[in-house]
Design a protein around this motif. Structure first.
Motif, PDB file in Angstrom:
ATOM      1  N   GLN A 104       0.677  -6.963 -16.256  1.00 56.36           N
ATOM      2  CA  GLN A 104      -0.255  -5.968 -15.545  1.00 56.36           C
ATOM      3  C   GLN A 104      -0.114  -5.997 -14.043  1.00 56.36           C
ATOM      4  O   GLN A 104      -0.521  -5.170 -13.131  1.00 56.36           O
ATOM      5  N   ALA A 105      -0.157  -7.507 -13.447  1.00 50.98           N
ATOM      6  CA  ALA A 105      -0.037  -7.792 -12.138  1.00 50.98           C
ATOM      7  C   ALA A 105       1.400  -7.550 -11.453  1.00 50.98           C
ATOM      8  O   ALA A 105       1.584  -7.643 -10.112  1.00 50.98           O
ATOM      9  N   HIS A 106       2.536  -7.249 -12.316  1.00 55.94           N
ATOM     10  CA  HIS A 106       3.892  -7.386 -11.824  1.00 55.94           C
ATOM     11  C   HIS A 106       4.347  -5.763 -11.716  1.00 55.94           C
ATOM     12  O   HIS A 106       3.952  -4.993 -11.195  1.00 55.94           O
ATOM     13  N   VAL A 107       5.016  -5.552 -13.293  1.00 51.97           N
ATOM     14  CA  VAL A 107       5.759  -4.094 -13.288  1.00 51.97           C
ATOM     15  C   VAL A 107       4.679  -3.136 -13.249  1.00 51.97           C
ATOM     16  O   VAL A 107       4.941  -2.001 -12.816  1.00 51.97           O
ATOM     17  N   ASP A 108       3.574  -3.266 -13.846  1.00 48.98           N
ATOM     18  CA  ASP A 108       2.670  -1.934 -13.825  1.00 48.98           C
ATOM     19  C   ASP A 108       2.255  -1.801 -12.631  1.00 48.98           C
ATOM     20  O   ASP A 108       2.047  -0.423 -12.349  1.00 48.98           O
ATOM     21  N   LEU A 109       1.900  -2.833 -11.748  1.00 56.64           N
ATOM     22  CA  LEU A 109       1.735  -2.344 -10.457  1.00 56.64           C
ATOM     23  C   LEU A 109       2.707  -1.627  -9.602  1.00 56.64           C
ATOM     24  O   LEU A 109       2.501  -0.800  -8.946  1.00 56.64           O
ATOM     25  N   PHE A 110       3.795  -2.299  -9.707  1.00 52.46           N
ATOM     26  CA  PHE A 110       5.176  -1.615  -8.999  1.00 52.46           C
ATOM     27  C   PHE A 110       5.467  -0.300  -9.253  1.00 52.46           C
ATOM     28  O   PHE A 110       5.759   0.441  -8.489  1.00 52.46           O
ATOM     29  N   LEU A 111       5.077   0.038 -10.659  1.00 51.80           N
ATOM     30  CA  LEU A 111       5.370   1.496 -11.037  1.00 51.80           C
ATOM     31  C   LEU A 111       4.068   2.392 -10.817  1.00 51.80           C
ATOM     32  O   LEU A 111       4.432   3.602 -10.709  1.00 51.80           O
ATOM     33  N   SER A 112       2.965   1.890 -10.583  1.00 51.10           N
ATOM     34  CA  SER A 112       1.967   2.494  -9.980  1.00 51.10           C
ATOM     35  C   SER A 112       2.160   2.957  -8.509  1.00 51.10           C
ATOM     36  O   SER A 112       1.723   4.038  -8.122  1.00 51.10           O
ATOM     37  N   GLU A 113       2.615   1.942  -7.845  1.00 45.21           N
ATOM     38  CA  GLU A 113       2.990   2.234  -6.370  1.00 45.21           C
ATOM     39  C   GLU A 113       4.341   2.794  -6.124  1.00 45.21           C
ATOM     40  O   GLU A 113       4.528   3.313  -4.731  1.00 45.21           O
ATOM     41  N   GLY A 114       5.215   2.769  -6.780  1.00 45.39           N
ATOM     42  CA  GLY A 114       6.904   3.207  -6.654  1.00 45.39           C
ATOM     43  C   GLY A 114       6.912   4.641  -6.321  1.00 45.39           C
ATOM     44  O   GLY A 114       5.945   5.322  -6.574  1.00 45.39           O
ATOM     45  N   ASP A 115       8.158   4.708  -6.023  1.00 45.20           N
ATOM     46  CA  ASP A 115       8.582   6.181  -5.738  1.00 45.20           C
ATOM     47  C   ASP A 115       9.718   6.284  -6.563  1.00 45.20           C
ATOM     48  O   ASP A 115      10.904   5.767  -6.385  1.00 45.20           O
ATOM     49  N   PRO A 116       9.678   7.177  -7.924  1.00 40.82           N
ATOM     50  CA  PRO A 116       8.543   7.836  -8.113  1.00 40.82           C
ATOM     51  C   PRO A 116       7.618   6.908  -8.764  1.00 40.82           C
ATOM     52  O   PRO A 116       7.746   6.133  -9.247  1.00 40.82           O
ATOM     53  N   ALA A 117       6.272   7.210  -8.841  1.00 42.20           N
ATOM     54  CA  ALA A 117       5.314   6.517  -9.622  1.00 42.20           C
ATOM     55  C   ALA A 117       5.691   7.034 -11.226  1.00 42.20           C
ATOM     56  O   ALA A 117       6.259   7.902 -11.453  1.00 42.20           O
ATOM     57  N   ARG A 118       5.422   5.872 -12.133  1.00 40.99           N
ATOM     58  CA  ARG A 118       6.064   6.035 -13.377  1.00 40.99           C
ATOM     59  C   ARG A 118       4.715   5.833 -14.341  1.00 40.99           C
ATOM     60  O   ARG A 118       3.980   5.108 -14.271  1.00 40.99           O
ATOM     61  N   ALA A 119       4.807   6.924 -15.466  1.00 43.16           N
ATOM     62  CA  ALA A 119       3.678   6.765 -16.558  1.00 43.16           C
ATOM     63  C   ALA A 119       4.284   5.786 -17.477  1.00 43.16           C
ATOM     64  O   ALA A 119       5.439   5.946 -18.111  1.00 43.16           O
ATOM     65  N   ILE A 120       3.404   5.171 -18.016  1.00 44.21           N
ATOM     66  CA  ILE A 120       3.905   3.850 -19.003  1.00 44.21           C
ATOM     67  C   ILE A 120       2.682   3.838 -20.274  1.00 44.21           C
ATOM     68  O   ILE A 120       1.659   4.183 -20.291  1.00 44.21           O
ATOM     69  N   THR A 121       3.541   3.789 -21.527  1.00 45.78           N
ATOM     70  CA  THR A 121       2.947   4.037 -22.778  1.00 45.78           C
ATOM     71  C   THR A 121       3.152   2.101 -22.980  1.00 45.78           C
ATOM     72  O   THR A 121       4.154   1.730 -22.938  1.00 45.78           O
ATOM     73  N   VAL A 122       2.032   1.634 -23.000  1.00 50.29           N
ATOM     74  CA  VAL A 122       1.928  -0.065 -23.259  1.00 50.29           C
ATOM     75  C   VAL A 122       1.768  -0.391 -24.788  1.00 50.29           C
ATOM     76  O   VAL A 122       0.943   0.486 -25.553  1.00 50.29           O
ATOM     77  N   VAL A 123       2.546  -1.037 -25.386  1.00 50.22           N
ATOM     78  CA  VAL A 123       2.704  -1.418 -26.864  1.00 50.22           C
ATOM     79  C   VAL A 123       2.044  -3.049 -27.119  1.00 50.22           C
ATOM     80  O   VAL A 123       2.819  -3.776 -26.732  1.00 50.22           O
ATOM     81  N   GLN A 124       0.986  -2.896 -27.785  1.00 46.88           N
ATOM     82  CA  GLN A 124       0.769  -4.592 -28.118  1.00 46.88           C
ATOM     83  C   GLN A 124       1.456  -4.888 -29.212  1.00 46.88           C
ATOM     84  O   GLN A 124       1.695  -4.079 -30.042  1.00 46.88           O
ATOM     85  N   THR A 125       2.155  -5.850 -29.080  1.00 48.83           N
ATOM     86  CA  THR A 125       3.180  -6.447 -30.239  1.00 48.83           C
ATOM     87  C   THR A 125       2.613  -7.564 -31.104  1.00 48.83           C
ATOM     88  O   THR A 125       2.832  -7.705 -32.151  1.00 48.83           O
ATOM     89  N   SER A 126       1.432  -8.455 -30.567  1.00 52.66           N
ATOM     90  CA  SER A 126       0.919  -9.163 -31.293  1.00 52.66           C
ATOM     91  C   SER A 126      -0.019  -8.590 -32.548  1.00 52.66           C
ATOM     92  O   SER A 126      -0.311  -9.704 -33.445  1.00 52.66           O
ATOM     93  N   GLY A 127      -0.909  -7.768 -32.373  1.00 50.94           N
ATOM     94  CA  GLY A 127      -1.437  -7.401 -33.549  1.00 50.94           C
ATOM     95  C   GLY A 127      -2.862  -8.131 -33.423  1.00 50.94           C
ATOM     96  O   GLY A 127      -3.749  -8.059 -34.446  1.00 50.94           O
ATOM     97  N   ASP A 128      -3.191  -8.411 -32.516  1.00 49.64           N
ATOM     98  CA  ASP A 128      -4.545  -9.293 -32.154  1.00 49.64           C
ATOM     99  C   ASP A 128      -5.678  -8.098 -31.691  1.00 49.64           C
ATOM    100  O   ASP A 128      -5.755  -7.631 -30.846  1.00 49.64           O
TER     101      ASP A 128
END
Length: 367
Positions: free
Chosen positions: A15-39
């Motif tokens: 959340q504080a690393h790549v998701d932030l970079f891709l929000s601020e980057g050029d171009p900004a990128r849209a992400i689908t996040v997949v929860q793998t744990s099933g929690d």
């Protein structure tokens, strides 16, 4: 909205690393996040990650000697899915939308599991087995290959993940065409990530230090998903790995050793512990007398000097409650990997005399 990035893992680090970079980057990128744990208990986090207004990341610490305390908003996450309950939609996004695959599934993410041998997808499968099923679906649909960029703290993580997926493919008796697609057409990038993310924010978001790095090794077909100051495309990832392992991580382990020799009492925070004059003097002496000469022999003296200065600034972060009691976990194994391996490297480059305090630390856990 199509999401060219699909990410496996929901950790506060991502959340504080790549998701932030891709929000601020050029171009900004849209992400689908997949929860793998099933929690199921994390459903509130999933909803908050993809909220239209975004989620906060608070940056707190020191940068070039100046205090930083600011909040940024992450809006890159557009959709959140669960590998346990939304698998058909995960497959659809992977096949129809994804151009980049990111992951940080933790230390256990790559470990084989009994369910990996089942023909049909099972939520309890390891991440490489899940990825095999997704690549098989993409290949069957005739979709073009994509770039897989693991972010787990595993040396040569791209190569390791590729071999694990190929092993899953062989166990599943994948066709020669599918095996060739996985081995030769899919791009497997090796990378190294670095940022201390100290605490979560609820329901989503995190507190992180100013320093951040996502180093990606150059290779055929390797491209970065976005341009950002923290994203670097490098010739040799091993040079950065050595700096991180044998300065930052080694320094943490040295501090734990000093604390244990002093009786291991209390619950000290790194910034308060290193502020003690005797502790600071011992650590910096080890850096200058035992560590930097080895990097000089590797022709990395200037890079090591810069990284050492940044590391000491990170240790002194006035906002980060980084406890030695957390770092002490698996201390013997960390000594072997961070200090023992460094002494072996020193021997290789003709600096075997640089044992000193580091040699004493290794000897303290030998046998």
């Amino acid at each position: 909205m199509k999401t060219p990035v699909i990410q496996f893992g929901t950790s506060r680090f991502l959340q504080a690393h790549v998701d932030l970079f891709l929000s601020e980057g050029d171009p900004a990128r849209a992400i689908t996040v997949v929860q793998t744990s099933g929690d199921a208990s994390r459903s509130r986090r999933l909803a908050a990650l993809a909220a239209p207004e975004g989620y906060p990341v608070r940056i707190r610490g020191l940068a070039n000697g100046q205090a930083v305390d600011e909040t940024r908003t992450v809006t890159s996450v557009k959709r959140c899915l669960s590998a346990a309950t939304d698998w058909p939609e995960v497959v659809r996004v992977f096949v129809e939308e994804a151009e980049f695959v990111l992951s940080n599934t933790g230390d256990a993410g790559y470990q084989p599991r009994p369910e990996d041998g089942e023909r049909a997808y099972h939520p309890a499968m390891s991440y490489p087995a899940k990825l095999y099923h997704l690549l098989a679906a993409r290949h069957a649909a005739g979709a073009r290959p994509l770039v897989v960029m693991p972010m787990e703290l595993v040396v040569d993580n791209g190569k390791v993940l590729k071999e694990a997926v190929l092993a899953a493919a062989s166990a599943q008796a994948g066709t020669p065409e599918l095996l060739s697609y996985i081995e030769k057409d899919v791009v497997w990038a090796c990378s190294l990530v670095d940022r201390i993310v100290s605490e979560p924010l609820e329901p989503a978001g995190a507190v992180a230090e100013p320093y951040a790095l996502w180093a990606i090794q150059k290779g055929a077909g390797v491209v970065v998903p976005s341009t950002h100051p923290a994203i670097e495309l490098v010739d040799d990832l091993k040079e950065i790995e050595r700096l991180k392992l044998h300065i930052l991580n080694l320094g943490h382990t040295v501090l734990v050793d000093i604390w244990r020799r002093q009786g291991g009492e209390g619950d000290p925070i790194v910034r308060e512990f290193i502020a003690r004059p005797a502790v600071h003097a011992e650590l910096t002496a080890i850096y200058r007398e035992e560590v930097l000469p080895v990097f000089a022999a590797l022709r990395q003296r200037e890079a090591a000097e810069r990284y050492m200065a940044v590391t000491l600034e990170r240790f002194a972060n006035p906002y980060l409650d980084h406890r030695l009691a957390d770092i002490v976990q698996n201390h013997a194994q960390k000594i072997e990997r961070r200090i023992g391996a460094f002494l072996a490297l020193a021997h290789e480059v003709g600096e075997e005399g640089r044992r000193g305090r580091l040699g004493e630390i290794v000897a303290s856990v030998a046998g």
